[in-house]
Structures are given as C-alpha cells and as structure tokens.
Design a protein around this motif. Structure first.
Motif: not given
Length: 249
Positions: A6-19
């Motif tokens: 979902s968009n929300k799950q992709i956002e969470k993965m994006g947080e890991a990606g930014k780190l």
C-alpha cells in the motif's frame, strides 16, 4: 507470490531507504586508503543502531556482518575483514536496513583514493545501467524490459553482466517475489503492477561474465580476475512512475 504494498507501506519502506541513503552518504567520506572493510562494516552497524534501525543482513542465513564489502575482482557478498584498502581499489558496499519491520536494500561502488580511467569508466557505466533499468520500472511494462535495458546498454559499452545474482522483491523480508534479472528480452516476464517494490542491482564485469567462489563460501569473484562493480536501488512501482526509495541526495 508477489506481495503488493500500500502507499502507507511504501512510505515506511521509504523511511528505511532514506536512512540507508544517508548512511551511504556518510560512507563516501570514510572510503579512503588505509581503512579496512571491517571498520566500514562496524561504522554502518553503529550508524543504524544509533538511529533505531538494524542491519537486516546480520544473522540472515548465518551471515555474520552488517554489510557485504566486495573489493576489485570480488563480485558480491565479500566478507568484511582487516585488510587495508589501497589507493586505486574499488569497493562495493551492500547492506539492508530494517526500520520498524520494513526493509530497504542498496549497494554502491566507490573508488578508493585516485582510481584509473578504466575503473572510473566501469563505475560510471554500472551506475548508468542501473538507471536505464529503473527507467523501465513502469506500470504495465514487464520484467524483461528492465533486463533488456540494462543488458543492451552494458554490452554496448563493452561490459559483461553477471547472470547468477539478481534483483528481487522486498518488503518485510529481504527476498520476496519476483526475481529481477538484469538480462532479458522486451515484453517478456512478469507484468509490473502498482504496489510492487523491487531491487534492481546489476553487476558489471570488465572481462567475462563468469564467476567462481572463494573458500569462505560467501564471496563471489570474477573467473578471470577482472574488475567488477555494482549499483543497487530499492524501487517502488507506482502509477506516477518508479520511485527510488534509496536515492542519495
């Protein structure tokens, strides 16, 4: 089975990606002659732990380190060690970040000190090949389109592609469906759908595409001793186009 996010799950993965991306940015400043890959590994682990994340590779299938650190002719999965990096080496550092149960994965190749024109051309081409593949990560395209874009560009530039190591789906687990090959034919393979999250991670060799394994059971090396380089991003497939979750600033 492919697990759409979902968009929300992709956002969470994006947080890991930014780190993860910020850690690679910090690594750029540390990769210099005189440092060891074990020191770089310890830096990555501490960097992540201090920010509430963990290195997802550590403990995976018995792997003991936070990163894979592959030098010169090492293709991938190199074990961090106490050997000092020398001026002119190239090194690929690959790691996976787990932040609150969601993962991101990225490898990046670095030149150590002053590298040769041959080495720089390899790095530039490997990075460009990755982005050629990402350009094809569009809803309605197929996985073969990604592989074809990477293969045709790399081979046109005179490099070979390691076929044994491929990209993959990612989410709560490091390896999910689908498998993402870096060679292929247009309009073949699985159709890309909104909500898929994959890694694209081509490995290019200066010489032959063939590999062999070191006695440690982990490290793959080029069969002919030629140089190898790899770049990898975690990419979300969206109706607006591919979103790179591990893009560096």
């Amino acid at each position: 089975m492919i697990k759409l996010k979902s968009n929300k799950q992709i956002e969470k993965m994006g947080e890991a990606g930014k780190l993860l991306a910020s850690c690679h940015q910090a690594l750029k400043k540390l990769v210099k002659p005189g440092i060891t890959t074990l020191e770089l590994d310890q830096f990555v682990e501490n960097f992540l732990l201090e920010r509430g994340a963990t290195p997802a590779q550590k403990g995976y299938m018995g792997y003991q380190y936070a990163t894979c650190a592959s030098v010169n002719h090492e293709v991938c999965h190199g074990l961090p060690n106490k050997k000092v990096l020398k001026n002119g080496d190239i090194i690929t550092i690959d790691f996976v970040v787990d932040l609150n149960g969601w993962l991101a994965d990225s490898a990046w190749s670095y030149g150590v000190g002053t590298i040769s024109k041959e080495s720089q051309r390899l790095l530039d081409t490997a990075k460009k090949a990755l982005y050629k593949g990402i350009d094809q990560a569009q809803v309605g395209n197929r996985l073969g389109d990604i592989g074809y874009a990477i293969q045709s560009y790399a081979e046109k530039k005179g490099y070979s592609i390691v076929k044994e190591f491929i990209g993959h789906g990612i989410g709560r687990r490091i390896h999910e469906d689908p498998q993402v090959h870096h060679i292929g034919e247009r309009s073949t393979g699985t159709t890309l759908k909104e909500g898929m999250v994959i890694t694209i991670e081509p490995i290019l060799n200066v010489g032959m595409p063939y590999i062999t394994m070191k006695s440690d059971g982990w490290t793959a090396i080029t069969f002919d001793g030629s140089l190898s380089a790899q770049y990898e991003h975690t990419v979300a497939i969206t109706k607006e186009g591919p979103i790179i979750l591990t893009e560096q600033a």
